[in-house]
Design a protein around this motif. Structure first.
Motif, PDB file in Angstrom:
ATOM      1  N   LYS A  37      63.841  64.029 -49.918  1.00 31.63           N
ATOM      2  CA  LYS A  37      63.390  64.603 -48.650  1.00 31.63           C
ATOM      3  C   LYS A  37      63.018  66.079 -48.793  1.00 31.63           C
ATOM      4  O   LYS A  37      63.464  66.768 -49.697  1.00 31.63           O
ATOM      5  CB  LYS A  37      64.509  64.500 -47.603  1.00 31.63           C
ATOM      6  N   ILE A  38      62.177  66.515 -47.854  1.00 32.43           N
ATOM      7  CA  ILE A  38      61.851  67.932 -47.704  1.00 32.43           C
ATOM      8  C   ILE A  38      61.788  68.205 -46.206  1.00 32.43           C
ATOM      9  O   ILE A  38      61.242  67.402 -45.445  1.00 32.43           O
ATOM     10  CB  ILE A  38      60.522  68.305 -48.411  1.00 32.43           C
ATOM     11  N   ARG A  39      62.378  69.287 -45.784  1.00 30.37           N
ATOM     12  CA  ARG A  39      62.413  69.615 -44.354  1.00 30.37           C
ATOM     13  C   ARG A  39      61.069  70.159 -43.867  1.00 30.37           C
ATOM     14  O   ARG A  39      60.382  70.877 -44.576  1.00 30.37           O
ATOM     15  CB  ARG A  39      63.500  70.634 -44.070  1.00 30.37           C
ATOM     16  N   ARG A  40      60.731  69.794 -42.652  1.00 24.65           N
ATOM     17  CA  ARG A  40      59.468  70.224 -42.042  1.00 24.65           C
ATOM     18  C   ARG A  40      59.383  71.754 -41.990  1.00 24.65           C
ATOM     19  O   ARG A  40      58.313  72.328 -42.062  1.00 24.65           O
ATOM     20  CB  ARG A  40      59.336  69.619 -40.634  1.00 24.65           C
ATOM     21  N   LYS A  41      60.518  72.407 -41.891  1.00 25.02           N
ATOM     22  CA  LYS A  41      60.536  73.871 -41.790  1.00 25.02           C
ATOM     23  C   LYS A  41      60.361  74.554 -43.139  1.00 25.02           C
ATOM     24  O   LYS A  41      60.303  75.786 -43.202  1.00 25.02           O
ATOM     25  CB  LYS A  41      61.852  74.322 -41.164  1.00 25.02           C
ATOM     26  N   ASP A  42      60.278  73.792 -44.233  1.00 31.47           N
ATOM     27  CA  ASP A  42      60.120  74.397 -45.552  1.00 31.47           C
ATOM     28  C   ASP A  42      58.820  75.204 -45.568  1.00 31.47           C
ATOM     29  O   ASP A  42      57.748  74.674 -45.279  1.00 31.47           O
ATOM     30  CB  ASP A  42      60.078  73.313 -46.630  1.00 31.47           C
ATOM     31  N   GLU A  50      53.375  66.513 -41.246  1.00 31.25           N
ATOM     32  CA  GLU A  50      54.105  66.072 -40.061  1.00 31.25           C
ATOM     33  C   GLU A  50      55.288  65.222 -40.485  1.00 31.25           C
ATOM     34  O   GLU A  50      55.348  64.752 -41.626  1.00 31.25           O
ATOM     35  CB  GLU A  50      53.179  65.272 -39.145  1.00 31.25           C
ATOM     36  N   LEU A  51      56.212  64.998 -39.558  1.00 35.42           N
ATOM     37  CA  LEU A  51      57.365  64.149 -39.838  1.00 35.42           C
ATOM     38  C   LEU A  51      56.897  62.777 -40.315  1.00 35.42           C
ATOM     39  O   LEU A  51      55.972  62.191 -39.745  1.00 35.42           O
ATOM     40  CB  LEU A  51      58.224  63.984 -38.588  1.00 35.42           C
ATOM     41  N   TYR A  70      57.337  63.463 -55.423  1.00 33.98           N
ATOM     42  CA  TYR A  70      56.981  63.107 -54.052  1.00 33.98           C
ATOM     43  C   TYR A  70      58.164  63.370 -53.150  1.00 33.98           C
ATOM     44  O   TYR A  70      59.315  63.157 -53.525  1.00 33.98           O
ATOM     45  CB  TYR A  70      56.568  61.639 -53.970  1.00 33.98           C
ATOM     46  N   ARG A  71      57.895  63.833 -51.924  1.00 35.74           N
ATOM     47  CA  ARG A  71      58.933  64.118 -50.953  1.00 35.74           C
ATOM     48  C   ARG A  71      58.516  63.572 -49.588  1.00 35.74           C
ATOM     49  O   ARG A  71      57.348  63.656 -49.209  1.00 35.74           O
ATOM     50  CB  ARG A  71      59.174  65.632 -50.812  1.00 35.74           C
ATOM     51  N   LEU A  72      59.504  63.076 -48.845  1.00 36.15           N
ATOM     52  CA  LEU A  72      59.300  62.615 -47.474  1.00 36.15           C
ATOM     53  C   LEU A  72      59.635  63.754 -46.531  1.00 36.15           C
ATOM     54  O   LEU A  72      60.711  64.356 -46.637  1.00 36.15           O
ATOM     55  CB  LEU A  72      60.211  61.412 -47.199  1.00 36.15           C
ATOM     56  N   VAL A  73      58.732  64.059 -45.601  1.00 41.64           N
ATOM     57  CA  VAL A  73      58.944  65.146 -44.648  1.00 41.64           C
ATOM     58  C   VAL A  73      59.889  64.660 -43.547  1.00 41.64           C
ATOM     59  O   VAL A  73      59.628  63.649 -42.900  1.00 41.64           O
ATOM     60  CB  VAL A  73      57.615  65.633 -44.040  1.00 41.64           C
ATOM     61  N   ILE A  74      61.000  65.403 -43.374  1.00 43.96           N
ATOM     62  CA  ILE A  74      61.968  65.084 -42.334  1.00 43.96           C
ATOM     63  C   ILE A  74      62.164  66.288 -41.430  1.00 43.96           C
ATOM     64  O   ILE A  74      61.723  67.391 -41.733  1.00 43.96           O
ATOM     65  CB  ILE A  74      63.335  64.639 -42.923  1.00 43.96           C
ATOM     66  N   GLU A  75      62.872  66.083 -40.320  1.00 47.83           N
ATOM     67  CA  GLU A  75      63.173  67.162 -39.378  1.00 47.83           C
ATOM     68  C   GLU A  75      64.089  68.131 -40.069  1.00 47.83           C
ATOM     69  O   GLU A  75      64.084  69.225 -40.191  1.00 47.83           O
ATOM     70  CB  GLU A  75      63.835  66.633 -38.119  1.00 47.83           C
TER      71      GLU A  75
END
Length: 75
Positions: A37-42, A50-51, A70-75
């Motif tokens: 995962k990677i945070r949306r605020k990164d 987007e999420l 690869y990373r999934l964008v999370i909150e």
């Protein structure tokens, strides 16, 4: 304000389209939620991320020239 994403030490981040995401998931035989995962605020994320998006990160590597993750964008 400084745009961190443009710094020379920040690797290239690209939001993948759905066709590319499906190909990556099939290649690795995983579900989207199993990606790291990677945070949306990164601050390194592209503005259009987007999420739920999957981001491809290409880093320089001493052993393989380029390392792709690869990373999934999370909150």
């Amino acid at each position: 304000m400084v745009d961190v994403s443009q710094h020379e030490l920040v690797p290239e981040h690209t939001v993948l389209d759905e066709a590319d995401v499906e190909e990556v998931l099939e290649d690795y035989d995983i579900e989207r939620t199993e990606l790291p995962k990677i945070r949306r605020k990164d601050p390194a994320l592209p503005d259009d991320a987007e999420l739920g998006d999957v981001v491809q990160i290409v880093r320089d590597s001493r052993t393989t020239d380029k390392a792709v993750v690869y990373r999934l964008v999370i909150e």
